[in-house]
Design an enzyme around this catalytic site. Structure first.
Site, PDB file in Angstrom:
ATOM      1  N   LYS A  54       0.846  -1.199   0.000  1.00 11.35           N
ATOM      2  CA  LYS A  54       0.000   0.000   0.000  1.00 11.35           C
ATOM      3  C   LYS A  54       0.877   1.242   0.000  1.00 11.35           C
ATOM      4  CE  LYS A  54      -3.931  -2.286   2.110  1.00 11.35           C
ATOM      5  NZ  LYS A  54      -4.588  -2.739   3.335  1.00 11.35           N
ATOM      6  N   GLN A  98      -4.922  -1.350   9.538  1.00 12.05           N
ATOM      7  CA  GLN A  98      -4.848  -2.702   8.987  1.00 12.05           C
ATOM      8  C   GLN A  98      -5.423  -3.722   9.982  1.00 12.05           C
ATOM      9  OE1 GLN A  98      -3.548  -3.449   5.774  1.00 12.05           O
ATOM     10  NE2 GLN A  98      -4.424  -5.450   6.211  1.00 12.05           N
ATOM     11  N   ASP A 121     -11.366   2.888   3.899  1.00  8.85           N
ATOM     12  CA  ASP A 121     -11.777   1.484   3.824  1.00  8.85           C
ATOM     13  C   ASP A 121     -13.299   1.355   3.745  1.00  8.85           C
ATOM     14  OD1 ASP A 121      -9.879  -0.480   3.609  1.00  8.85           O
ATOM     15  OD2 ASP A 121      -9.443  -0.598   5.761  1.00  8.85           O
TER      16      ASP A 121
END
Ligand code: NDP
Length: 296
Positions: A54, A98, A121
């Site tokens: 990422k 995460q 997200d």
């Protein structure tokens, strides 16, 4: 006739190119550099690989990448304090924590603490609600990637029969909402669905997000249907480690009109959509027009 292969790797590269163009424009015309902050707690090897990828791709498209690696022993309070700082930081337009986080931290509390406008997200309950009511939301990356590929292949999805296999909060449910938003007639199937084969056979679009290797055989697929395989399953075959999807690729590709392979289908789209969401969040935060084609 063999199915058209929907090349997610190439499509993701195209999306990253579009993101990079927007970033150049934001920097040149407005002096704004979109920034993505990724928080990693602990040493989970798979999470470390994801976070590294990422960060690398964020920098490659010209955005600022802020990585925060915290020890597994960090307290929930300390993590919340960091999220509070990132929420308040004007250089940060997207925040991602995460998952999974260690057991002593409640992931719902952490996800709920992220500013919904920076929730790239799309897991914050406000974004779930906005998506569910057809309003402007931050949309979870994997379903957004699936939607982009479907729109690219079909143009309009209006009136098509879609079946989503799987009802998770991160893939199945938001995928169904997105397809409904594009005027598909949507069925959500799950482990208690009575006639899964019959349900799938009626679909023009099949999205499989189950996590069971090669569960969907070709004879469940309506001839000419589009198959989007979200599954990522590691199996042993002929003494080798292999990645396979939730669909039996060989038999499905014989019947389908189009299909995503595994690997190289949905997978690469997920990070590309994370970058797209960060640019979208940056534009919204600055009252600028959103990038076309990169949102739901
Ligand atoms: P979850 O385990 O959270 O959800 C799986 C869903 O599949 C559940 O709703 C479950 O039903 C359903 N299911 C399980 N068994 C059956 C069955 N026999 N028949 C019908 N439905 C069944 O998984 P995720 O949604 O998180 O992920 C799904 C897959 O997608 C995984 O392989 C994962 O690795 C992959 N994935 C890929 C991503 C990418 O970037 N390409 C990103 C995210 C996930 P029930 O609710 O009834 O238990």
């Amino acid at each position: 006739m063999a199915a058209t292969v929907i090349d997610g790797k190439a499509f993701a590269a195209k999306v990253r190119g579009q993101v990079a163009e927007h970033v150049t424009r934001l920097k040149g015309d407005h002096g704004i550099t979109p920034g993505l902050a990724v928080v990693l707690v602990g040493e989970d090897p798979a999470s470390q690989v994801y976070v590294r990828n990422k960060g690398k791709q964020t920098v490659e498209v010209g955005m600022a990448s802020f990585e925060h690696k915290l020890d597994a022993s960090v307290s929930q309070g300390e993590l919340l304090e960091l999220i509070g700082k990132l929420n308040a930081d004007p250089a940060v337009h997207g925040i991602l924590c995460q998952l999974p986080v260690p057991d002593h931290i409640d992931s719902d509390t952490i996800l709920g603490a992220i500013d919904p406008a920076k929730d790239v997200d799309g897991f914050h309950i406000s974004n779930v609600g906005l998506l569910g009511t057809g309003q402007k939301a931050m949309v979870p990356c994997t379903p957004l990637g699936c939607l982009m590929m479907l729109r690219d292949h079909h143009g309009s999805l209006s009136g098509m029969d879609a079946v989503v296999i799987g009802r998770s909060n991160i893939v199945g449910k938001p995928m169904a909402q997105l397809l409904l938003g594009d005027s598909c007639t949507v069925t959500i199937a799950h482990s208690r669905t009575k006639d899964l084969a019959g349900t799938v056979r009626r679909a023009d679009i099949v999205v499989a997000a189950v996590g069971r290797p090669e569960m969907v055989p070709g004879d469940w697929i309506k001839p000419g249907a589009t198959v989007i395989d979200v599954g990522i399953n590691r199996i042993e075959r002929d003494g080798k480690n292999k990645l396979v999807g939730d669909c039996d690729y060989a038999s499905c590709a014989e019947v389908a009109g189009a299909i995503t392979p595994v690997p190289g289908g949905v997978g690469p789209m997920t990070i590309a959509c994370l970058l797209a969401n960060t640019v979208t969040a940056c534009c919204r935060a600055n009252g600028l027009p959103e990038p076309e084609g990169l949102t739901a």
